[in-house]
Design a protein around this motif. Sequence first.
Motif, PDB file in Angstrom:
ATOM      1  N   CYS A   1       7.639   0.163 -30.822  1.00  0.00           N
ATOM      2  CA  CYS A   1       8.969  -0.484 -31.388  1.00  0.00           C
ATOM      3  C   CYS A   1       8.835   0.079 -32.808  1.00  0.00           C
ATOM      4  CB  CYS A   1       9.133  -1.616 -31.471  1.00  0.00           C
ATOM      5  SG  CYS A   1       7.575  -2.776 -32.106  1.00  0.00           S
TER       6      CYS A   1
ATOM      7  N   SER B   1      13.014  -4.369 -25.004  1.00  0.00           N
ATOM      8  CA  SER B   1      12.046  -5.208 -25.576  1.00  0.00           C
ATOM      9  C   SER B   1      11.634  -6.389 -24.820  1.00  0.00           C
ATOM     10  CB  SER B   1      12.585  -5.623 -27.013  1.00  0.00           C
ATOM     11  OG  SER B   1      13.679  -6.268 -26.856  1.00  0.00           O
TER      12      SER B   1
ATOM     13  N   LEU C   1      13.827  -4.890 -33.086  1.00  0.00           N
ATOM     14  CA  LEU C   1      12.735  -4.094 -33.230  1.00  0.00           C
ATOM     15  C   LEU C   1      12.907  -2.528 -33.021  1.00  0.00           C
ATOM     16  CD1 LEU C   1      10.528  -6.132 -30.424  1.00  0.00           C
ATOM     17  CD2 LEU C   1      10.196  -5.952 -32.743  1.00  0.00           C
TER      18      LEU C   1
ATOM     19  N   LEU D   1       3.317  -6.238 -28.214  1.00  0.00           N
ATOM     20  CA  LEU D   1       4.620  -5.836 -28.232  1.00  0.00           C
ATOM     21  C   LEU D   1       4.731  -4.252 -27.668  1.00  0.00           C
ATOM     22  CD1 LEU D   1       5.400  -6.170 -32.202  1.00  0.00           C
ATOM     23  CD2 LEU D   1       6.369  -7.394 -30.359  1.00  0.00           C
TER      24      LEU D   1
END
Length: 507
Positions: free
Chosen positions: A51, A407, A400, A48
């Motif tokens: 975020c 993202s 997010l 990821l």
Amino acid sequence: MINLGLCCFIGIDYFYRVMKWLKPDNAKWILTISITVFVLIHLVYINLPPCSIHVWRQCNTLSVAQNFYDESYNILEPRVDRRFEGDGITGTAFPLYEWILAVIYKFTGVHYWVHRLLSLLLTITAIIFSFRFLNNITSNKLAAAIASCLLLWTPELFYHSINAIPDILALCAGFISLYFYSKKERNELSTTLSFLFLTVSGLIKIQYLMIGVFHLVDFIKSKIVIKKLILQDILIFICGLVCVTTVFGWYKYSLDLIEKSNLRDIGIELRPAANMSIALDTLKKNLISDFPELVFGFANTLVIIIGCYATSIKKSNKYLFHFLGIFLIYVAYHILELRQMDVHHYYMIPIYFAVIALLYNGIEFLYRKGKFSFILILLIAQPALACIRIIPARWGKADLGISATFSDQSKLEKLKSFIPENARVVTGPDESGCIYFYFLHKKGFGYERPNQLTELKDGKLLLENYIDRGAEYLITSDAGDIKNKMLERYFEEVIQYNEFYIIKLKK
């Protein structure tokens, strides 16, 4: 009915076997299993981007690391992205986490999984040394392991354990320091190592110096018993003096850098509540909601309450004043930084150094009373509650907390391709002053709110002021800026990509 009876029999048999397994010899296995499950869950989210809540802090950390990697590995000259026409060098807390990350980038390249894996490894190391520390000062190895397992699954640590925040390294160094200092056969080497890691922890975040209260109380107690100085006492005094001098020396140097550059993205200051009413509201929120729900977790809060009771009835509390001292210093720190405690819950992480003893006392009390089923429920409930509290709200939803373009890596690369690599840019509106810069991988001039570019600075519109100081492009997510008649005359070329506008500015 037969199937139901069989299921009950299997369940009771399994439960009985687990109960038998809860014994000191299996302490390390319990900790190992807990850590393994913890790692496996986090690996799902290892790619990821920065975020969710406190994304600005993650981006600040990552931008400093990126600038070490891109520009200079001089750890004494941390650089930020919102640097206007300057070189970005400014004061920060000691940027060891960022520097280590930059060094790793040399071998791995810059990827999101790198910083997340680094933080995960530091978190696991912190928990291992919390267990080893407890094992040094207590007699029940199983209770020490379970207490560390419970600490591992606090929701706040569960979330930040894969985030780019230096506090994780400070936590890790702090527990290593306590481990070395609490060794039963402490010698000159372990004493020196303890103060070395205490210094590292305090350099990264000055509030972590509160761990030194453990060392101080231990020193005072030993002098009450042994009323003369020995060689190790002199070593402790010298190491303590070097530790405090080094930490405060760095922060003096850092404040001087801030004043010299006037770049204040990473503030170093005390932030108490604005007034008594706000202070009381924040403290009420902290006590009723933040501590039980996020900082400790509901299951841990119950263990801490039991731990308080167990501590109060204990006949011998050898380390009571050590942990009480850390707790009292934490309370003073909490009040001095009360404005931060409203939403910046990671500022509360130092309290783990105090409550780890209460977690141990609570589990040890339950163990002595034979409440094995209750201990097992806690070992299941705390991880479950951490996952329920954090995953859906922070990582498991479509939004997010950052731009959809940021993202999606392919969209982000496309956006960045519209801007020349070394162009000095204006970007916003971005209240953080760092999120847009980090994702765009650009340097320059930021603005925080819509219409700010039309405000006057030194007798000119802010945008014109920035152009005169070297700005070449404007990257904005505010369509109002594009339609603003006062700004149009500075636009040479406008490109729209998703929610962003990339404008080449006229000289």
